[in-house]
Scaffold this active site. Sequence first.
Site, PDB file in Angstrom:
ATOM      1  N   LYS A 290       0.413  -0.643  -0.328  1.00 54.29           N
ATOM      2  CA  LYS A 290       0.010  -0.128  -0.353  1.00 54.29           C
ATOM      3  C   LYS A 290       0.985   1.175  -0.255  1.00 54.29           C
ATOM      4  O   LYS A 290       1.587   1.177   0.556  1.00 54.29           O
ATOM      5  CB  LYS A 290      -0.983   0.098   1.038  1.00 54.29           C
ATOM      6  CG  LYS A 290      -1.993  -0.920   0.971  1.00 54.29           C
ATOM      7  CD  LYS A 290      -3.022  -1.164   2.329  1.00 54.29           C
ATOM      8  CE  LYS A 290      -3.969  -1.590   2.844  1.00 54.29           C
ATOM      9  NZ  LYS A 290      -4.813  -2.099   2.074  1.00 54.29           N
ATOM     10  N   ARG A 364      -9.855 -11.902   1.805  1.00 52.75           N
ATOM     11  CA  ARG A 364     -11.027 -13.073   1.258  1.00 52.75           C
ATOM     12  C   ARG A 364     -10.052 -13.892   1.634  1.00 52.75           C
ATOM     13  O   ARG A 364     -10.655 -15.383   1.173  1.00 52.75           O
ATOM     14  CB  ARG A 364     -11.075 -12.553  -0.161  1.00 52.75           C
ATOM     15  CG  ARG A 364      -9.885 -12.263  -0.693  1.00 52.75           C
ATOM     16  CD  ARG A 364     -10.638 -11.679  -2.244  1.00 52.75           C
ATOM     17  NE  ARG A 364     -10.211 -10.242  -2.139  1.00 52.75           N
ATOM     18  CZ  ARG A 364     -10.561  -9.335  -2.892  1.00 52.75           C
ATOM     19  NH1 ARG A 364     -10.615  -9.624  -4.200  1.00 52.75           N
ATOM     20  NH2 ARG A 364     -10.883  -8.314  -2.636  1.00 52.75           N
TER      21      ARG A 364
HETATM   22  N1  BES Z   1      -7.871  -3.797   4.404  1.00 51.03           N
HETATM   23  C1  BES Z   1      -7.846  -3.463   2.802  1.00 51.03           C
HETATM   24  C2  BES Z   1      -9.694  -3.131   3.052  1.00 51.03           C
HETATM   25  C3  BES Z   1      -9.982  -1.686   4.381  1.00 51.03           C
HETATM   26  C4  BES Z   1      -9.363  -0.342   3.028  1.00 51.03           C
HETATM   27  C5  BES Z   1     -10.034  -1.658   5.318  1.00 51.03           C
HETATM   28  C6  BES Z   1      -9.259   0.965   4.056  1.00 51.03           C
HETATM   29  C7  BES Z   1     -10.773  -0.394   6.118  1.00 51.03           C
HETATM   30  C8  BES Z   1     -10.077   0.849   5.259  1.00 51.03           C
HETATM   31  C9  BES Z   1      -8.334  -4.324   1.907  1.00 51.03           C
HETATM   32  O1  BES Z   1      -7.363  -6.401   2.223  1.00 51.03           O
HETATM   33  C10 BES Z   1      -7.827  -4.274   0.781  1.00 51.03           C
HETATM   34  O2  BES Z   1      -6.894  -3.305   0.263  1.00 51.03           O
HETATM   35  N2  BES Z   1      -8.387  -4.368  -0.699  1.00 51.03           N
HETATM   36  C11 BES Z   1      -8.192  -4.028  -0.963  1.00 51.03           C
HETATM   37  C12 BES Z   1      -8.777  -4.991  -2.087  1.00 51.03           C
HETATM   38  C13 BES Z   1      -8.326  -4.943  -3.528  1.00 51.03           C
HETATM   39  C14 BES Z   1      -6.676  -5.332  -4.509  1.00 51.03           C
HETATM   40  C15 BES Z   1      -8.609  -5.807  -4.639  1.00 51.03           C
HETATM   41  C16 BES Z   1      -8.886  -2.809  -1.756  1.00 51.03           C
HETATM   42  O3  BES Z   1     -10.345  -2.497  -1.557  1.00 51.03           O
HETATM   43  O4  BES Z   1      -8.250  -2.004  -2.403  1.00 51.03           O
HETATM   44 ZN    ZN Z   2      -5.591  -5.276   1.446  1.00 52.56          ZN
END
Ligand code: BES
Ligand code: ZN
Length: 516
Positions: A290, A364
């Site tokens: 990230k 997931r």
């Molecule tokens: N933990 C994050 C989702 C999240 C984002 C939670 C903001 C709380 C606040 C999750 O693991 C994630 O990074 N999801 C990605 C998925 C994508 C790579 C398909 C997302 O939502 O961008």
């Molecule tokens: Zn994530």
Amino acid sequence: MTALTLSTAAASGLRADAIVIGVAKGTRSKSGDLVVAPGAEAVDKAYDGRLAAVLETLGASGAEGEVTKLPAPAGFKAPLVIAVGLGAEPEKDETYDAEALRRAAGVAARTLTGTKKAAFALPLTDAADAGAVAEGVLLGAYSFDVYKQNGRQAKNDAKAKNGKAPLAEAVLLGGKPRDAAYKGALARATAVGEELNRARDLINTPPNDLTPQSFAAIAQTAAKEHGIRVQVLDEKALTKGGYGGILGVGGGSAAAPRLVKLSYTSSKAKKHLAFVGKGITYDSGGISLKPAGHNETMKCDMSGAAAVFAAVVAAARLGLEVNVTGWLALAENMPSGSAVRPGDVLRMYSGKTVEVLNTDAEGRLVLGDALWAASEEKPDAIIDVATLTGAMMLALGSRTFGVMANDDAFRAAVHEAAEEVGEPAWPMPLPEHLRKGMDSQVADIANMGERMGGGLVAGLFLREFVGEDIPWAHLDIAGPAFNEGGPFGYTPKGGTGTAVRTLVRVAELAAAGDLG
Ligand code: BES
Ligand code: ZN
Ligand code: ZN
């Protein structure tokens, strides 16, 4: 934690730091005028019936979240009156909404930080209202300051000059202290409030201290205390069992993953529920790292597991007549030489293979394993709770969680339970056409699909790991899990503990035979 009692004492004679009353925006005779809510009659009388006028002069409007302080009238032992806004006055023959009471009590409790004792003279019509006020007080009084030099340790020291201790004691006026329903409502609020606050503590604990191991250890201790059976699968057991999703996600971290199973059983149970929580103690994104600006709050990525943990313990404390199994899928998502790479294929616990296209879609993967493990026991229903996607946050904002399901009636029941307890939630679909976006060249499925509708894509992925014919609901709490804005109602900054009360309510409904 704030001590709660019910009392029939007169407000004037109570030795307390403040008396809390409710005010509302009038809707009846003179619409828009401030009205003093029932419960505050003694205060109003001591002001010669001019309390509403005085408060209006001070700028009060009755709006939700509003606080107006004024000196208590002569003859009162407490020095201060705190008027909190309840929003619109209910229509004739109706009573104040439980959620309005909960929020107003929360606002007052937050305002009272640093004081010892307060009396709450809010409009109570029944035991459920007393429970709502009690819950609002406990949740609103919450603070997290163990990491401050003058934090919790200092607070326990009477000599320590720390004016920030949470309200120590709340006396609820206007109820029936000897009535079993009122006592029960207070006991329920106490169990739920304390466990929910414990979930908040876990969420707020920094990820250098809250690791999969330390979370599992905390769960073990609490489970033993409340007669819950607990099993912890460590990395060896996970390897032996073939939990490829959890191991893959946890592989990059120096802190190894865990799968915790909490089993609360009641001898009178007719139903069995399984709750599954995403427990990523820190989500860096892994190799699909990230960017800065998206990782500072990622300690909150275990909020689902915290909610499940709290709900199982609350169910045990309440002695609900239902079996509840909690599954905490705990891992830290970090980049390293041993981390899962984009392009890797994992063999999940169910036997399905997953091509990892983005290591940041890790929730997931851990949930897939835990959902399959939960399914093996053939529970009557499964609910998973997860901070799963940024997309759900974009769709529903920061206060509402999404509810998806493989069964329309079950989704409606869970949504209704959420509304009932004051947790904003909204149904979301699982459109079949989005499934093919996750087709993989090399594996059974990829962990990423179309960007549009990303929250629904994630839900469709999870559905693949739910056993046949088991009603399942998925709560994507990415928005409301962590409050980055200012506190409101009974919700503090930071970890909110969202979904705990929905899960407890669903367990209560199942125990009562009211869940389909
Ligand atoms: N933990 C994050 C989702 C999240 C984002 C939670 C903001 C709380 C606040 C999750 O693991 C994630 O990074 N999801 C990605 C998925 C994508 C790579 C398909 C997302 O939502 O961008
Ligand atoms: Zn994530
Ligand atoms: Zn995540």
